[in-house]
Design an enzyme around this catalytic site. Structure first.
Site, PDB file in Angstrom:
ATOM      1  N   TYR A  91      22.374   4.085   8.228  1.00  0.00           N
ATOM      2  CA  TYR A  91      21.608   4.175   6.980  1.00  0.00           C
ATOM      3  C   TYR A  91      22.367   3.472   5.856  1.00  0.00           C
ATOM      4  CZ  TYR A  91      18.311   6.233   3.666  1.00  0.00           C
ATOM      5  OH  TYR A  91      17.344   6.403   2.713  1.00  0.00           O
ATOM      6  N   ASN A 192      -0.695   7.860   9.190  1.00  0.00           N
ATOM      7  CA  ASN A 192      -0.625   9.288   9.487  1.00  0.00           C
ATOM      8  C   ASN A 192       0.784   9.844   9.307  1.00  0.00           C
ATOM      9  OD1 ASN A 192       0.007   7.687  11.793  1.00  0.00           O
ATOM     10  ND2 ASN A 192      -0.040   9.518  13.059  1.00  0.00           N
ATOM     11  N   VAL A 195       4.452   9.915   4.320  1.00  0.00           N
ATOM     12  CA  VAL A 195       4.230   9.038   3.165  1.00  0.00           C
ATOM     13  C   VAL A 195       2.793   8.541   3.163  1.00  0.00           C
ATOM     14  CG1 VAL A 195       4.864   6.859   2.044  1.00  0.00           C
ATOM     15  CG2 VAL A 195       6.646   8.339   2.982  1.00  0.00           C
ATOM     16  N   TYR A 284       8.748  -0.356   3.143  1.00  0.00           N
ATOM     17  CA  TYR A 284       9.596   0.793   2.820  1.00  0.00           C
ATOM     18  C   TYR A 284      10.133   1.480   4.076  1.00  0.00           C
ATOM     19  CZ  TYR A 284       5.517   3.727   3.880  1.00  0.00           C
ATOM     20  OH  TYR A 284       4.464   4.342   4.507  1.00  0.00           O
ATOM     21  N   GLY A 285       9.856   0.901   5.236  1.00  0.00           N
ATOM     22  CA  GLY A 285      10.339   1.450   6.493  1.00  0.00           C
ATOM     23  C   GLY A 285      10.287   0.395   7.575  1.00  0.00           C
ATOM     24  N   TRP A 310      13.278   1.255  -1.661  1.00  0.00           N
ATOM     25  CA  TRP A 310      14.183   2.285  -1.142  1.00  0.00           C
ATOM     26  C   TRP A 310      14.304   3.344  -2.226  1.00  0.00           C
ATOM     27  CZ3 TRP A 310      20.194   1.923  -0.798  1.00  0.00           C
ATOM     28  CH2 TRP A 310      20.688   2.981  -0.018  1.00  0.00           C
TER      29      TRP A 310
END
Length: 377
Positions: A91, A192, A195, A284-285, A310
């Site tokens: 991360y 789903n 977020v 964002y992912g 982020w």
């Protein structure tokens, strides 16, 4: 004599008052020490790696509640992808080891140290900083690293535990990149997810239409029905997005002004092709672990913009007051009971003592609910 008697009486009273005050002070000090000698259970890791291999429940004796510190009893804490990535060491934030897992949760204040003015016993609090180590039953923390939540009734603490990551991300995605007004259209994959469902609910309450892409999966029809009930204007599969039927389905809608990507890979490419001129796609992912590949024509002929988001960076560059205002906005949405108008979260509660089972459940595919640890059971 009478005068001597009165003088002795006054001296005796003053001595008694001083003794009483000293006794009261000592009693308060003893009370604080009793509270601060709490033994907590924590989920600790001493090396990065697979969470089920490196995370272990341990006992920890907490330090005294000294000046500026607060004793917090943690109530609930979710397991988020970022938490897992942090334990794995992949991360954007890498805490010093050994560390306690978890970055989000809710608790109540049990005791405060000298000089703490903004918090009192019984207050509901959440961490002010990411990666705070929330998978624990109790913690002694700096008062400045907590945010007090007010006017939360009737929102359940389970909801508040998951307030500061997914709903905040959804709100920022809707407000920080494109000016959206009633009647506008946005498109998102991973619809789903926590977020994604927050995005569609908040957008629907503002009159913004959402095109929501989900994977074909077991129980697909049930997922589609749920998302439509909670504000999804169009819910479709990634395969359907590529066919002519999809183009007919959206023919009466304006092209999306905003695309929200949490998956990456081919679905991000397919979604970007649906964007309108001058639109923005925000990533964002990266749940697919695959890169985003877009044709040059989208940049030249449609002038699309690619951005990233982020939440941790947003927190680092904005004040605590701005975060509190954001939390208050989301809490008010959580109070609305009508589906598709307010903000509902879905969670599955697991006992902290069965932490390994909770991690195993988290790893299962096609989950529709967030895994939430009950820290006081």
């Amino acid at each position: 004599s009478t005068g001597t008697y009165k003088m002795l009486t006054r001296i005796t009273k003053r001595t008694l008052q001083k003794t009483t005050r000293r006794f009261t002070q000592k009693k308060k000090q003893l009370k604080i020490i009793k509270r601060s000698s709490q033994v907590a259970t924590v989920a600790r890791y001493t090396a990065n790696g697979s969470p089920r291999k490196v995370l272990h429940l341990e006992k920890e004796t907490l330090p005294d509640v000294s000046a500026g510190k607060v004793l917090v009893k943690m109530l609930f804490a979710p397991i988020n992808p970022a938490d897992i990535n942090m334990v794995e060491g992949v991360y954007g934030i890498k805490p010093n080891l050994p560390a306690v897992g978890g970055g989000e949760g809710v608790g109540t204040v049990q005791a405060v140290g000298n000089g703490v003015k903004d918090l009192k016993e019984g207050d509901i609090v959440i961490p002010a900083l990411p990666g705070s180590g929330t998978w624990r039953t109790h913690a002694v923390v700096d008062a400045n690293n907590l945010i007090k939540l007010e006017n939360t009734n009737p929102v359940k603490p389970e909801y508040l535990a998951s307030l500061s990551v997914n709903p905040c991300t959804a709100l920022r995605l809707l407000e920080d990149f494109v000016h959206l007004k009633e009647g506008d259209v946005i498109i998102q994959n991973g619809a789903n997810s926590q977020v994604g469902t927050a995005v569609m609910q908040i957008a629907n309450g503002r009159g913004i239409k959402t095109i929501n892409i989900v994977r074909t999966r077991p129980g697909y029809d049930d997922v589609v029905e749920k998302l439509k009930v909670y504000g999804g204007y169009i819910v479709t599969s990634d395969e359907y997005l590529r066919g002519p039927e999809y183009r007919r389905l959206v023919s009466d809608l304006p092209p999306p002004k905003l695309g929200l990507n949490m998956v990456g890979g081919q679905i991000a490419t397919d979604m970007a092709r649906q964007l309108g001129d001058g639109a923005t796609m925000v990533t964002y992912g990266g749940m697919s672990h695959k890169p985003i590949k877009l044709p040059t024509s989208l940049f030249i002929f449609k002038d699309i913009t690619l951005r990233g988001f982020w939440l941790t960076r947003w927190v680092q560059t904005h004040s605590k007051e701005e975060r509190v205002a954001m939390f208050n906005t989301l809490i008010e949405l959580m109070k609305i009971q009508k589906p598709g108008q307010g903000l509902r979260l879905w969670s599955e509660v697991h006992k902290f003592s069965l932490f390994d089972a909770a991690l195993q459940k988290y790893e299962e595919p096609f989950r529709d609910r967030k895994i939430l640890l009950s820290l006081q059971e």
